[in-house]
Enzyme design. Structure first.
Site, short mmCIF file in Angstrom:
data_model
loop_
_atom_site.label_atom_id
_atom_site.label_comp_id
_atom_site.label_asym_id
_atom_site.label_seq_id
_atom_site.Cartn_x
_atom_site.Cartn_y
_atom_site.Cartn_z
N CYS A 154 0.80 -1.22 0.00
CA CYS A 154 0.00 0.00 0.00
C CYS A 154 0.84 1.28 0.00
O CYS A 154 0.29 2.37 -0.05
CB CYS A 154 -1.02 0.00 1.14
SG CYS A 154 -2.60 -0.70 0.63
N HIS B 128 -13.17 8.57 -8.57
CA HIS B 128 -12.13 8.84 -9.57
C HIS B 128 -11.20 9.98 -9.15
O HIS B 128 -10.66 10.70 -10.00
CB HIS B 128 -12.73 9.07 -10.95
CG HIS B 128 -13.19 7.79 -11.58
ND1 HIS B 128 -14.38 7.19 -11.24
CD2 HIS B 128 -12.59 6.98 -12.48
CE1 HIS B 128 -14.50 6.07 -11.93
NE2 HIS B 128 -13.43 5.91 -12.68
N GLU C 43 -12.34 -1.16 1.73
CA GLU C 43 -11.21 -0.92 0.85
C GLU C 43 -11.10 -2.05 -0.17
O GLU C 43 -10.73 -1.83 -1.32
CB GLU C 43 -9.92 -0.81 1.67
CG GLU C 43 -8.72 -0.39 0.88
CD GLU C 43 -7.52 -0.16 1.78
OE1 GLU C 43 -7.45 0.90 2.40
OE2 GLU C 43 -6.68 -1.07 1.87
ZN LIG Z 1 -4.69 0.45 -0.84
#
Ligand SMILES: [Zn+2]
Length: 149
Positions: free
Chosen positions: A22, A72, A136
């Site tokens: 990440c 976006h 997520e």
């Molecule tokens: Zn992520």
């Protein structure tokens, strides 16, 4: 009674201090679930009769207050200076600067704070926001709840 409406959106982020994947620039198909509590409205002949809130209205508020801003976009931590400078160099790029790192936990808490004043008890049925669940990924989510915020 509690009701929940789910919306999805796409956004980019990175977690600068993260020890694995990440920390890279990447995106997610996020989902947000808004849970409201309230009494079921009893108002014969009214469109809201039998509802806590019309699901389309739950959606419209979430769309206006959160999803339209984040969809976006790149959700960037304002302290992530290299990324902020890079995104700033892209003409007309949709960047959302946050005071916190864009983890699911922090995004859930931010969304709760943005949505809480928007869900008004118009019908006197004690409507209020109880929880924002922010996914997520399909397997990872965070809950911001009224008790814990
Ligand atoms: Zn992520």
């Amino acid at each position: 009674m509690q009701i929940t409406r789910r919306l999805e959106f796409d956004a980019g982020h990175r977690i600068p201090d993260h020890k694995s994947q990440c920390r890279h620039l990447h995106g997610h198909r996020y989902a947000i679930e808004i849970t409201l509590s309230g009494d079921v409205i009893v108002a014969s002949g009214q469109p809201e009769n039998g509802m806590v809130m019309d699901f389309s209205e739950v959606k419209a508020i979430a769309q206006r207050c959160v999803v339209a801003n984040w969809d976006h976009a790149f959700l960037a931590y304002s302290g992530d200076t290299l990324v902020v400078a890079f995104l700033g160099s892209l003409p007309d790029h949709k960047t959302v600067l946050l005071d916190v790192v864009p983890t699911a936990e922090n995004l859930a808490q931010l969304a709760f704070a943005m949505l809480d004043p928007a869900y008004q008890d118009v019908f006197g049925n004690h409507l209020r926001l109880e929880r924002v669940r922010l996914y997520e990924t399909p397997n990872c989510w965070a809950d911001a709840t009224r008790a814990k915020t």
